[in-house]
Design a protein around this motif. Structure first.
Motif, PDB file in Angstrom:
ATOM      1  N   SER A   1      88.842  44.939  38.454  1.00 48.69           N
ATOM      2  CA  SER A   1      90.186  45.097  38.999  1.00 48.69           C
ATOM      3  C   SER A   1      90.374  46.495  39.576  1.00 48.69           C
ATOM      4  O   SER A   1      89.545  47.379  39.376  1.00 48.69           O
ATOM      5  N   ALA A   2      91.468  46.678  40.304  1.00 50.14           N
ATOM      6  CA  ALA A   2      91.756  47.976  40.917  1.00 50.14           C
ATOM      7  C   ALA A   2      93.249  48.262  40.855  1.00 50.14           C
ATOM      8  O   ALA A   2      94.067  47.354  40.772  1.00 50.14           O
ATOM      9  N   LEU A   3      93.582  49.544  40.914  1.00 51.48           N
ATOM     10  CA  LEU A   3      94.966  50.007  40.899  1.00 51.48           C
ATOM     11  C   LEU A   3      95.714  49.479  39.682  1.00 51.48           C
ATOM     12  O   LEU A   3      96.729  48.801  39.774  1.00 51.48           O
ATOM     13  N   CYS A   4      95.198  49.808  38.505  1.00 55.31           N
ATOM     14  CA  CYS A   4      95.770  49.342  37.242  1.00 55.31           C
ATOM     15  C   CYS A   4      96.465  50.496  36.530  1.00 55.31           C
ATOM     16  O   CYS A   4      95.913  51.587  36.431  1.00 55.31           O
ATOM     17  N   VAL A   5      97.663  50.238  36.023  1.00 46.45           N
ATOM     18  CA  VAL A   5      98.435  51.256  35.329  1.00 46.45           C
ATOM     19  C   VAL A   5      98.900  50.702  33.986  1.00 46.45           C
ATOM     20  O   VAL A   5      99.396  49.578  33.912  1.00 46.45           O
ATOM     21  N   VAL A   6      98.736  51.509  32.926  1.00 46.32           N
ATOM     22  CA  VAL A   6      99.310  51.206  31.615  1.00 46.32           C
ATOM     23  C   VAL A   6     100.136  52.426  31.239  1.00 46.32           C
ATOM     24  O   VAL A   6      99.605  53.533  31.143  1.00 46.32           O
TER      25      VAL A   6
END
Length: 186
Positions: A50-55
């Motif tokens: 995946s790409a551009l993942c934010v937590v």
């Protein structure tokens, strides 16, 4: 954003798993008891391919792994609190570019940060009472920054920060390691 989770509470075997997702965020969520001893698994958030993942701004208690990324690009893990992880706090393998900023990881069973990815930035985090290694960098990734972290050990910790042989173009600076670690930086 293509996919967004907010204000979710989850208590089950593994809370969220993303595969081949672009532009996803998990914000202001609470995860608790996401681990199955019988199954030997159960993490809170898993991203793969995946790409551009934010937590961001999440709480995790008594889980397998809080965040696990595999072959992901451009991941940001910011301002989260993880306590009593039964495995790792955060795992980053494959892919490139992870930024971990402002997280608190308390009492993980294994490593707080397990890093096997190029272009990782682990900064301004706090680790309390890890049992093995707070920041464990393995398999010779490149271009890493481990800075401005506070690592408090409890005597059982083997290392504060560990870089494997072959890591190049990397920086370790301004970290505070205190308590009774076996080795501060190795």
């Amino acid at each position: 954003q293509n996919l967004q989770f907010r204000n979710s509470t989850k208590s089950d075997i593994g809370a969220m798993s993303f595969n081949y997702v672009d532009d996803a965020s998990v914000e202001n969520c609470i995860f608790n008891n996401n681990y199955s001893v019988g199954a030997g698994n159960g993490g809170d958030i898993s991203f793969a391919n995946s790409a551009l993942c934010v937590v961001e701004n999440c709480f995790a208690g008594t889980s397998g792994d809080f965040v696990n990324t595999n072959s992901c690009n451009t991941v940001a893990i910011r301002n989260n609190y993880c306590i009593d992880s039964l495995s790792y706090g955060m795992i980053f393998t494959g892919g490139t570019t992870v930024v971990c900023y402002g997280n608190t990881i308390e009492s993980p069973a294994v490593n707080s940060f397990y890093v096997d990815i190029n272009n990782a930035v682990i900064t301004n985090n706090q680790v309390v009472s890890g049992t093995t290694t707070a920041v464990n960098v393995v398999n010779s990734p490149q271009r890493l920054v481990v800075s401005n972290n506070i690592i408090q050990t409890n005597g059982a910790s083997v290392r504060g920060i560990h870089f494997s042989v072959g890591v190049n173009n990397s920086v370790i600076e301004n970290n505070v390691i205190w308590g009774t670690p076996n080795v501060g930086i190795w």
